[in-house]
Scaffold this motif. Structure first.
Motif, PDB file in Angstrom:
ATOM      1  N   SER A  10      -5.043   2.280   0.084  1.00 10.53           N
ATOM      2  CA  SER A  10      -3.815   3.076   0.105  1.00 10.53           C
ATOM      3  C   SER A  10      -3.136   3.080  -1.264  1.00 10.53           C
ATOM      4  CB  SER A  10      -2.893   2.460   1.170  1.00 10.53           C
ATOM      5  OG  SER A  10      -1.599   2.962   1.092  1.00 10.53           O
ATOM      6  N   GLY A  11      -2.291   4.087  -1.483  1.00 13.65           N
ATOM      7  CA  GLY A  11      -1.584   4.193  -2.765  1.00 13.65           C
ATOM      8  C   GLY A  11      -2.505   4.763  -3.825  1.00 13.65           C
ATOM      9  N   GLY A  12      -2.402   4.259  -5.043  1.00  9.67           N
ATOM     10  CA  GLY A  12      -3.281   4.738  -6.116  1.00  9.67           C
ATOM     11  C   GLY A  12      -4.629   4.047  -6.026  1.00  9.67           C
ATOM     12  N   ASP A  13      -5.690   4.734  -6.431  1.00  9.07           N
ATOM     13  CA  ASP A  13      -7.012   4.098  -6.370  1.00  9.07           C
ATOM     14  C   ASP A  13      -7.178   3.129  -7.545  1.00  9.07           C
ATOM     15  OD1 ASP A  13      -6.959   6.528  -7.893  1.00  9.07           O
ATOM     16  OD2 ASP A  13      -9.091   6.231  -8.260  1.00  9.07           O
ATOM     17  N   GLY A  41      -6.056   6.180   3.775  1.00  6.23           N
ATOM     18  CA  GLY A  41      -4.909   5.275   3.939  1.00  6.23           C
ATOM     19  C   GLY A  41      -4.152   5.485   5.240  1.00  6.23           C
ATOM     20  N   TYR A  42      -2.842   5.332   5.166  1.00  4.04           N
ATOM     21  CA  TYR A  42      -2.019   5.452   6.375  1.00  4.04           C
ATOM     22  C   TYR A  42      -2.065   6.866   6.959  1.00  4.04           C
ATOM     23  CZ  TYR A  42      -0.126   0.914   4.996  1.00  4.04           C
ATOM     24  OH  TYR A  42       0.013  -0.412   4.658  1.00  4.04           O
ATOM     25  N   GLU A  43      -2.258   7.848   6.090  1.00  5.92           N
ATOM     26  CA  GLU A  43      -2.319   9.236   6.565  1.00  5.92           C
ATOM     27  C   GLU A  43      -3.515   9.404   7.501  1.00  5.92           C
ATOM     28  OE1 GLU A  43       0.122  11.150   6.057  1.00  5.92           O
ATOM     29  OE2 GLU A  43      -0.653  13.135   6.585  1.00  5.92           O
ATOM     30  N   ALA A  72      -4.604   7.645  -0.140  1.00  9.61           N
ATOM     31  CA  ALA A  72      -3.604   8.695   0.064  1.00  9.61           C
ATOM     32  C   ALA A  72      -2.224   8.081   0.054  1.00  9.61           C
ATOM     33  CB  ALA A  72      -3.850   9.399   1.394  1.00  9.61           C
ATOM     34  N   ARG A  73      -1.250   8.926  -0.192  1.00  4.44           N
ATOM     35  CA  ARG A  73       0.144   8.505  -0.011  1.00  4.44           C
ATOM     36  C   ARG A  73       0.617   9.271   1.219  1.00  4.44           C
ATOM     37  NH1 ARG A  73       0.978   5.654  -4.865  1.00  4.44           N
ATOM     38  NH2 ARG A  73      -0.181   6.557  -6.596  1.00  4.44           N
ATOM     39  N   SER A  74       1.239   8.569   2.159  1.00  5.35           N
ATOM     40  CA  SER A  74       1.601   9.199   3.431  1.00  5.35           C
ATOM     41  C   SER A  74       3.104   9.176   3.646  1.00  5.35           C
ATOM     42  CB  SER A  74       0.898   8.474   4.578  1.00  5.35           C
ATOM     43  OG  SER A  74       1.411   8.916   5.820  1.00  5.35           O
ATOM     44  N   LYS A  75       3.703  10.366   3.651  1.00  5.77           N
ATOM     45  CA  LYS A  75       5.144  10.450   3.930  1.00  5.77           C
ATOM     46  C   LYS A  75       5.390  10.155   5.400  1.00  5.77           C
ATOM     47  CE  LYS A  75       6.668  13.605   0.362  1.00  5.77           C
ATOM     48  NZ  LYS A  75       6.701  14.999  -0.012  1.00  5.77           N
ATOM     49  N   PHE A  77       3.968   8.121   7.371  1.00  7.68           N
ATOM     50  CA  PHE A  77       3.938   6.699   7.750  1.00  7.68           C
ATOM     51  C   PHE A  77       5.293   6.029   7.485  1.00  7.68           C
ATOM     52  CE2 PHE A  77       2.482   2.223   7.612  1.00  7.68           C
ATOM     53  CZ  PHE A  77       1.763   2.195   8.797  1.00  7.68           C
ATOM     54  N   ARG A  78       6.107   6.685   6.681  1.00  9.94           N
ATOM     55  CA  ARG A  78       7.450   6.154   6.415  1.00  9.94           C
ATOM     56  C   ARG A  78       8.385   6.422   7.592  1.00  9.94           C
ATOM     57  NH1 ARG A  78       8.390   5.039   0.843  1.00  9.94           N
ATOM     58  NH2 ARG A  78       6.555   5.553  -0.402  1.00  9.94           N
ATOM     59  N   THR A  79       7.943   7.240   8.551  1.00 12.37           N
ATOM     60  CA  THR A  79       8.792   7.562   9.707  1.00 12.37           C
ATOM     61  C   THR A  79       8.308   6.784  10.934  1.00 12.37           C
ATOM     62  OG1 THR A  79       7.383   9.382  10.474  1.00 12.37           O
ATOM     63  CG2 THR A  79       9.060   9.936   8.831  1.00 12.37           C
ATOM     64  N   GLY A 102      -4.209  -2.254  -1.444  1.00 16.42           N
ATOM     65  CA  GLY A 102      -3.347  -1.313  -2.174  1.00 16.42           C
ATOM     66  C   GLY A 102      -2.274  -2.015  -2.979  1.00 16.42           C
ATOM     67  N   GLY A 103      -1.282  -1.245  -3.404  1.00 14.39           N
ATOM     68  CA  GLY A 103      -0.186  -1.769  -4.212  1.00 14.39           C
ATOM     69  C   GLY A 103       1.006  -2.182  -3.362  1.00 14.39           C
ATOM     70  N   ASP A 104       2.157  -2.392  -4.007  1.00 16.58           N
ATOM     71  CA  ASP A 104       3.280  -2.952  -3.237  1.00 16.58           C
ATOM     72  C   ASP A 104       3.865  -1.975  -2.214  1.00 16.58           C
ATOM     73  OD1 ASP A 104       4.371  -1.482  -5.242  1.00 16.58           O
ATOM     74  OD2 ASP A 104       5.507  -3.128  -6.140  1.00 16.58           O
ATOM     75  N   GLY A 105       3.760  -0.671  -2.470  1.00 12.67           N
ATOM     76  CA  GLY A 105       4.184   0.308  -1.460  1.00 12.67           C
ATOM     77  C   GLY A 105       3.356   0.149  -0.202  1.00 12.67           C
ATOM     78  N   SER A 106       2.070   0.000  -0.380  1.00 13.23           N
ATOM     79  CA  SER A 106       1.165  -0.167   0.767  1.00 13.23           C
ATOM     80  C   SER A 106       1.488  -1.450   1.520  1.00 13.23           C
ATOM     81  CB  SER A 106      -0.290  -0.207   0.293  1.00 13.23           C
ATOM     82  OG  SER A 106      -0.562   0.938  -0.480  1.00 13.23           O
ATOM     83  N   LEU A 107       1.849  -2.488   0.787  1.00  8.29           N
ATOM     84  CA  LEU A 107       2.208  -3.765   1.427  1.00  8.29           C
ATOM     85  C   LEU A 107       3.506  -3.617   2.223  1.00  8.29           C
ATOM     86  CD1 LEU A 107       1.429  -6.250  -1.496  1.00  8.29           C
ATOM     87  CD2 LEU A 107       0.080  -5.901   0.561  1.00  8.29           C
ATOM     88  N   THR A 108       4.437  -2.818   1.673  1.00  4.08           N
ATOM     89  CA  THR A 108       5.703  -2.569   2.391  1.00  4.08           C
ATOM     90  C   THR A 108       5.399  -1.901   3.726  1.00  4.08           C
ATOM     91  OG1 THR A 108       6.770  -2.187   0.268  1.00  4.08           O
ATOM     92  CG2 THR A 108       7.988  -1.473   2.209  1.00  4.08           C
ATOM     93  N   GLY A 109       4.568  -0.857   3.682  1.00  2.00           N
ATOM     94  CA  GLY A 109       4.185  -0.159   4.913  1.00  2.00           C
ATOM     95  C   GLY A 109       3.524  -1.115   5.897  1.00  2.00           C
ATOM     96  N   ALA A 110       2.665  -1.987   5.363  1.00  2.00           N
ATOM     97  CA  ALA A 110       1.919  -2.922   6.216  1.00  2.00           C
ATOM     98  C   ALA A 110       2.863  -3.861   6.953  1.00  2.00           C
ATOM     99  CB  ALA A 110       0.939  -3.730   5.364  1.00  2.00           C
ATOM    100  N   THR A 111       3.824  -4.396   6.243  1.00  2.00           N
ATOM    101  CA  THR A 111       4.709  -5.389   6.860  1.00  2.00           C
ATOM    102  C   THR A 111       5.650  -4.732   7.879  1.00  2.00           C
ATOM    103  OG1 THR A 111       5.963  -7.365   6.414  1.00  2.00           O
ATOM    104  CG2 THR A 111       6.496  -5.524   5.036  1.00  2.00           C
ATOM    105  N   ILE A 112       6.107  -3.537   7.583  1.00  2.00           N
ATOM    106  CA  ILE A 112       6.966  -2.819   8.544  1.00  2.00           C
ATOM    107  C   ILE A 112       6.180  -2.544   9.824  1.00  2.00           C
ATOM    108  CG2 ILE A 112       8.104  -0.579   8.985  1.00  2.00           C
ATOM    109  CD1 ILE A 112       8.952  -0.606   6.008  1.00  2.00           C
ATOM    110  N   PHE A 113       4.954  -2.074   9.663  1.00  2.68           N
ATOM    111  CA  PHE A 113       4.094  -1.734  10.798  1.00  2.68           C
ATOM    112  C   PHE A 113       3.779  -2.971  11.635  1.00  2.68           C
ATOM    113  CE2 PHE A 113      -0.248  -0.318  12.329  1.00  2.68           C
ATOM    114  CZ  PHE A 113       0.241   0.659  13.185  1.00  2.68           C
TER     115      PHE A 113
END
Ligand code: ATP
Length: 325
Positions: A10-13, A41-43, A72-75, A77-79, A102-113
Motif C-alpha cells: 500500500s501507499g508508494g511502491d 492495497g486497501y482499494e 494504491a492509495r484508497s480514499k 478506506f479512510r471512510t 507500506g509507509g506510515d499512512g498504510s500503518l495508520t489505516g491498518a491500526t484503525i481497521f
C-alpha cells in the motif's frame, strides 16, 4: 488459530516489496496457513481483489522491483463505509489476519481497521524515504539510494568534462534521509534537505571553497522538499554568481523507485516477512516489525505513528569535512 493470512502492499511502491510478499506467502505456507494476495492495497480489499496464493505464485519475483500485488492509495478506506466493505470481503474469504506492507499512512489505516474490527494486523515498513519511526531501515531505501548514486556517478563524468555545477534532485518531500545518504556517498559539496534550511550564502561559500581548492566540477544534492525554493531558481542564482561555470539541473524522479532490489533490501524484506508471520502466529497484533542495530524488533504501531524518525545529521557534517579541502 490463524488459518488464512492476507497480504497487501500500500501507499508508494518500493523495491523489495516483491521479496517481502514472497517471504510472507512462503512462511505462511510452511506453517499450514493459506496466504491470500490482495491487489491494489486497501482499494483492492474494498473491491474484493483477493486471490489465494501458494509458494509457486511468488516464484521468480525476488529480483523484481515494483510489486506484483500493485500499490494504491484508497480514499474509500479512510471512510467507515469503505472499511466495512473491506471487512465484509475479508470475512467472506475467511481471512483472519493481515500483513500490511507500506509507509506510515498504510500503518495508520491498518491500526484503525484492526481496532474497529478486532482483526490482527502486522505492519512491515516499506518506503524509499526511510522516514518511519521504529526501524533503522525501511524496505526500498537501500535500492533507491544505490539507483540515485549510480545516476550521479554518471552525471559526474559529464560535469567534470565541462566545468559544470550540477544540481541533482532526489526524492524526499518531507524527509532528507535519502538525499543525505546519496549526498555523502556521491561526494556532493552540498546537500539540501527539508529538515534544515540551507542559506544562499552557505551555497556560495561552499562553492567558492571548492573552486579555490582547484575543483573543476561540483555536485549539489537537493531533496525534493528542501526549504530553499525551486532547484531551477537556485541553479540560476549560482550561474549568475559563478560566471565561469554552467549550472545544470537533473531531476532523477521516479527512476529512483525502479530497478532490481539490492541484496540488502532483499534480505531485509525476507527477514521482515518471516518475522511478521511468526508474530501473527504467536498472537501479536497492531505491531510493526523493524530493525535496530541489525536485530529484528517489534514496536506497537501506535508508538510508531506517534514517534518521529530522525535523520542522521552526522552524515551532513562528514560530507562537509570531506568536501571542504
Ligand atoms: P508512502 O510513504 O510511500 O507515501 P504511505 O503508506 O504513507 O506510503 P499513504 O498514501 O499515506 O501512503 O497511505 C496509504 C493508504 O493508507 C491510503 O491511501 C489510505 O487508503 C490508507 N490510510 C492512510 N491514512 C488513513 C487513515 N487515517 N484512515 C484510514 N486509512 C488510511
Amino acid at each position: 488459530m490463524i488459518k488464512k493470512i492476507g497480504v497487501l502492499t500500500s501507499g508508494g511502491d518500493a523495491q523489495g516489496m516483491n521479496a517481502c510478499i514472497r517471504s510472507v506467502v512462503r512462511t505462511s505456507w510452511q506453517h499450514n496457513i493459506v496466504p491470500y494476495g490482495i491487489e491494489r492495497g486497501y482499494e483492492g480489499l474494498i473491491n474484493n481483489l483477493i486471490t489465494k496464493m501458494d509458494p509457486r505464485s511468488v516464484g521468480n519475483i525476488v529480483q523484481l522491483g515494483g510489486t506484483m500485488l500493485k500499490c494504491a492509495r484508497s480514499k474509500r478506506f479512510r471512510t467507515k463505509e469503505g472499511r466495512k466493505q473491506a471487512y465484509d470481503n475479508l470475512m467472506a474469504a475467511g481471512i483472519d489476519a493481515l500483513v500490511i506492507i507500506g509507509g506510515d499512512g498504510s500503518l495508520t489505516g491498518a491500526t484503525i481497521f484492526s481496532q474497529e474490527y478486532n482483526i490482527p494486523v502486522i505492519g512491515i515498513p516499506a518506503t524509499i524515504d526511510n522516514d518511519i519511526y521504529g526501524t533503522d531501515f525501511t524496505i526500498g531505501f537501500d535500492t533507491a539510494a544505490n539507483v540515485a548514486l549510480d545516476a550521479i556517478d554518471k552525471i559526474r563524468d559529464t560535469a567534470d568534462s565541462h566545468n559544470r555545477i550540477f544540481f541533482i534532485e532526489i526524492m524526499g518531500r518531507e524527509s532528507g534521509a535519502l538525499a543525505l545518504q546519496v549526498g555523502l556517498a556521491s561526494g556532493a559539496e552540498i546537500v539540501m534537505i527539508p529538515e534544515i534550511l540551507t542559506q544562499e550564502k552557505e551555497i556560495f561559500e561552499a562553492l567558492e571553497t571548492s573552486i579555490n581548492n582547484g575543483k573543476t566540477s561540483h555536485i549539489i544534492v537537493v531533496a525534493e522538499g528542501n526549504k530553499s525554493g525551486s532547484i531551477y531558481e537556485i541553479a540560476n542564482k549560482v550561474e549568475e554568481r559563478f560566471i565561469d561555470f554552467e549550472a545544470k539541473v537533473a531531476i532523477l524522479g521516479h527512476i529512483q523507485r525502479g530497478g532490481s532490489p539490492s541484496c540488502y533490501d532483499r534480505i531485509l524484506a525476507s527477514e521482515f516477512g518471516v518475522y511478521a508471520v511468526k508474530q501473527l502466529i504467536s498472537g501479536n497484533s497492531n505491531v510493526m516489525v523493524g530493525t535496530k542495530n541489525r536485530k529484528l524488533i517489534l514496536q506497537p504501531i501506535e508508538k510508531v505513528l506517534n514517534g518521529k524518525s530522525e535523520i542522521d545529521k552526522n552524515l551532513l557534517d562528514i560530507g562537509k569535512v570531506l568536501t571542504s579541502i
